[in-house]
Design a protein around this motif. Structure first.
Motif, PDB file in Angstrom:
ATOM      1  N   TYR A 224      72.268 -43.369   0.056  1.00 36.08           N
ATOM      2  CA  TYR A 224      73.696 -43.492  -0.238  1.00 36.08           C
ATOM      3  C   TYR A 224      73.934 -44.526  -1.332  1.00 36.08           C
ATOM      4  O   TYR A 224      74.747 -44.313  -2.242  1.00 36.08           O
ATOM      5  N   ARG A 228      75.593 -43.949  -5.144  1.00 39.66           N
ATOM      6  CA  ARG A 228      76.706 -44.720  -5.695  1.00 39.66           C
ATOM      7  C   ARG A 228      76.530 -44.959  -7.184  1.00 39.66           C
ATOM      8  O   ARG A 228      77.524 -45.111  -7.928  1.00 39.66           O
ATOM      9  N   GLU A 269      80.085 -47.951   5.819  1.00 40.90           N
ATOM     10  CA  GLU A 269      80.778 -47.234   4.741  1.00 40.90           C
ATOM     11  C   GLU A 269      80.183 -45.837   4.559  1.00 40.90           C
ATOM     12  O   GLU A 269      80.916 -44.866   4.356  1.00 40.90           O
ATOM     13  N   MET A 270      78.851 -45.736   4.636  1.00 37.17           N
ATOM     14  CA  MET A 270      78.183 -44.455   4.458  1.00 37.17           C
ATOM     15  C   MET A 270      78.602 -43.464   5.533  1.00 37.17           C
ATOM     16  O   MET A 270      78.875 -42.285   5.237  1.00 37.17           O
ATOM     17  N   SER A 273      81.751 -41.709   4.736  1.00 34.31           N
ATOM     18  CA  SER A 273      81.868 -41.045   3.443  1.00 34.31           C
ATOM     19  C   SER A 273      81.869 -39.534   3.609  1.00 34.31           C
ATOM     20  O   SER A 273      81.319 -38.985   4.563  1.00 34.31           O
ATOM     21  N   GLU A 275      80.262 -37.376   1.865  1.00 35.65           N
ATOM     22  CA  GLU A 275      78.938 -36.799   1.652  1.00 35.65           C
ATOM     23  C   GLU A 275      78.082 -36.815   2.918  1.00 35.65           C
ATOM     24  O   GLU A 275      77.187 -35.992   3.072  1.00 35.65           O
TER      25      GLU A 275
END
Length: 598
Positions: A224, A228, A269-270, A273, A275
């Motif tokens: 991840y 970014r 945060e990942m 997300s 994705e």
């Protein structure tokens, strides 16, 4: 430790190596006698050249250094590998004073806590070479990187690092958060790193039940962070890596806590997300201690996962998956050379819908994705070739089309929920087709009670609508109006679960298949007549029938099944495969094609 106790290095002479097992040294091009220690040395030579950028002309193996003890007794020892400064005064005759990196390589049986042959031997050698600041110790599984410094009274002291600088790098470069790229792993580096990290979590963190998943949490946190970089490039914002550990950060409690907080924040945060929302369920946690996380993250942060070749990272991932998710219920992972040969033979195009109905960890889908990636890169950059083209394989333009292809045309099914998750993660690492991996029993389909079955049909329907290939579909199996997804696929790759220990005896499953019945040959060669239902049937036989049903008319697929499936003189001889009873893979591939009655 007395210098006389330093390990004597056993070297193979040219005469010793003149046998059928001799291999060529990557550094000298001379034949050498293979051994576990020599294997480690060859791996390190490749690593320093390909990952660290050192020139082969600046390296030497089996180099003898000299020094003397405090009592004035002279000694010498032979180092397995050294690197010289490229700007040395006499290029063809480097001296001990020209050494900038030195490496002590040991047999895998020598552990890092060995008082004589462990990293203490590296300290002794570094202390003897006054101008050399950095060195490493390596036994095939563990690295120890050391930096030599001088204290206030002129004595050499040693500091452990998470890495040392490569060619043209400084130690400060490794400690910068704005460092754009990590090392691209060579050969077996990722296999070794993943295994070492898994074993560390298992043995040192006490995570005996979830070491594998804890490692995957960190691997995908790293991926991840690398993704970014492309996001920042598209939005014209500066990129600063967040999954990293400073070269000395893991050595102190304060440094460990900084890395722990930084990476945990990134992990949260990942999970939220877009994705990764289908890869993680949302309740996952990094449960390692700050010390353990800093140690493992330092090992992983050394490499770029997205820039690694599909073979390097695929082999590493599938090795750790195969070692952890045991080969139960006939779950065997297909050798990568077999998968590659099958994919190359079928030569999938970006507009062809692909399915693996028993996808396991996703190896066939990853290999297909890589094959299509190369085709898309060639179409986008037709004027490039060779290294220039390979540099574009992970460009933003290619990645965008690869993601669109994977989301539209790639599908995988597996009966094991852990393998579904593992396959999705494998596809993320390959970049990036995790959305179309589903959990249900392919042999029950279109029946069954698994929720993913309806999601699979919906995803295939979206694919058909986008591809506008409704006229090519098969209507024999009742998929009019998309009631199910049989007859909808251009290509199928499969290595289904097989074996007499897992027979299928469910009547509701057997009655769906022609090969779930007995057959009688009609007189005068007039064909075959379907008879009564079988009491049971090996799964690989039914998978052949199911793959046939999934195909469009005229479509094709290669498949792996036990040799006995096609050696038996029955209607089941339509099943073919590559694996014999001992598990050895046959160097042959059979191509299947769905008969088109039109």
């Amino acid at each position: 430790m007395n210098p006389d106790d330093l390990l004597e290095i056993e070297t193979a002479t040219l005469d010793d190596a003149q046998d059928e097992n001799a291999v060529l040294c990557l550094l000298t091009d001379l034949p050498i006698k293979p051994s576990p220690k020599e294997d480690n040395l060859q791996s390190l030579i490749r690593m320093l050249m390909e990952e660290y950028g050192f020139d082969r002309g600046d390296m030497a193996r089996d180099y003898t250094i000299t020094s003397e003890t405090d009592e004035g007794k002279k000694w010498k020892r032979r180092l397995e590998l050294v690197v010289f400064r490229p700007d040395r005064a006499d290029y063809d005759h480097p001296t001990q004073a020209d050494i900038i990196r030195l490496c002590v390589v040991q047999d895998p049986k020598v552990k890092s806590n060995d008082q004589k042959k462990g990293p203490a031997a590296l300290q002794e050698a570094l202390g003897a070479v006054g101008e050399c600041e950095f060195g490493l110790w390596f036994n095939g599984a563990e690295f120890t990187f050391l930096r030599k410094k001088t204290n206030a009274i002129g004595q050499a002291v040693f500091e452990e690092l998470s890495d040392f600088p490569g060619a043209g790098e400084t130690l400060d470069d490794l400690d910068r958060s704005d460092k754009l790229t990590a090392r691209v792993p060579a050969n077996d580096s990722l296999v070794r790193t993943f295994k070492y990290c898994h074993d560390y979590i298992y043995g040192n963190e006490g995570r005996t039940k979830d070491a594998f998943w804890q490692l995957l949490n960190l691997i995908f946190c790293k991926i991840y962070d690398e993704k970014r970089r492309d996001i920042c490039a598209r939005t014209n914002t500066s990129y600063r890596r967040r999954f990293w550990v400073g070269v000395t950060e893991k050595n102190t409690t304060e440094g460990q806590m900084r890395a722990y907080e930084r990476i945990n924040e990134l992990f949260q945060e990942m999970k939220g997300s877009a994705e990764f929302d289908e890869v993680f369920e949302g309740n996952e946690e990094i449960k390692l201690t700050p010390r353990g996380l800093a140690f493992v993250a330092a090992e992983l942060a050394r490499y770029s996962f997205l820039d690694a070749t599909v073979d390097v990272k695929g082999l590493a991932y599938e090795t750790i998956v195969g070692n952890t998710l045991k080969r139960e219920r006939g779950q065997f992972f297909t050798p990568r050379n077999i998968m590659r040969a099958m994919v190359q033979m079928m030569d999938p195009d970006p507009h062809e819908r692909v399915l693996d109905p028993s996808c396991g960890s996703g190896g066939f889908l990853v290999m297909t994705l890589d094959h299509v990636r190369h085709k898309l890169a060639q179409r986008l950059f037709p004027e490039l070739e060779g290294e220039w083209l390979r540099d574009k394989y992970n460009s933003p333009e290619v990645n965008a089309q690869v993601q669109e292809y994977a989301e539209t045309y790639q599908f995988g099914i597996d009966f094991d929920p852990d393998l579904k998750r593992a396959a999705r993660m494998n596809m993320v690492m390959a970049g990036d087709g995790h959305a179309n991996i589903f959990h249900f029993n392919s042999l029950e389909y279109p029946g069954g009670h698994f929720p993913d079955r309806a999601a699979f049909d919906a995803a295939v329907q979206r694919s058909i609508e986008k591809a506008q290939d409704q006229d090519d579909l098969d209507t024999e199996h009742g998929n009019q109006g998309y009631s199910n997804s049989l007859g909808c696929f251009d290509l199928i790759f499969s290595n289904p679960p097989f074996g007499a220990k897992i027979p299928i005896n469910d009547r509701q499953i057997l009655e769906q298949f022609d090969l779930g019945h007995t057959w009688r040959r009609l007189p005068d060669g007039a064909g075959w007549d379907k008879q009564q239902l079988q009491s049971s049937q090996p799964p690989e036989i039914l998978f052949i029938d199911r793959c046939y049903q999934f195909l469009k008319p005229g479509a094709a697929w290669p498949s792996c099944c036990p040799m006995a499936s096609w050696a038996t003189p029955t209607p089941s001889t339509c099943a073919t495969g590559f694996c014999n009873a001992s598990g050895c893979w046959r160097p042959s591939i059979c191509r299947w094609r769905r008969f088109c009655p039109r």
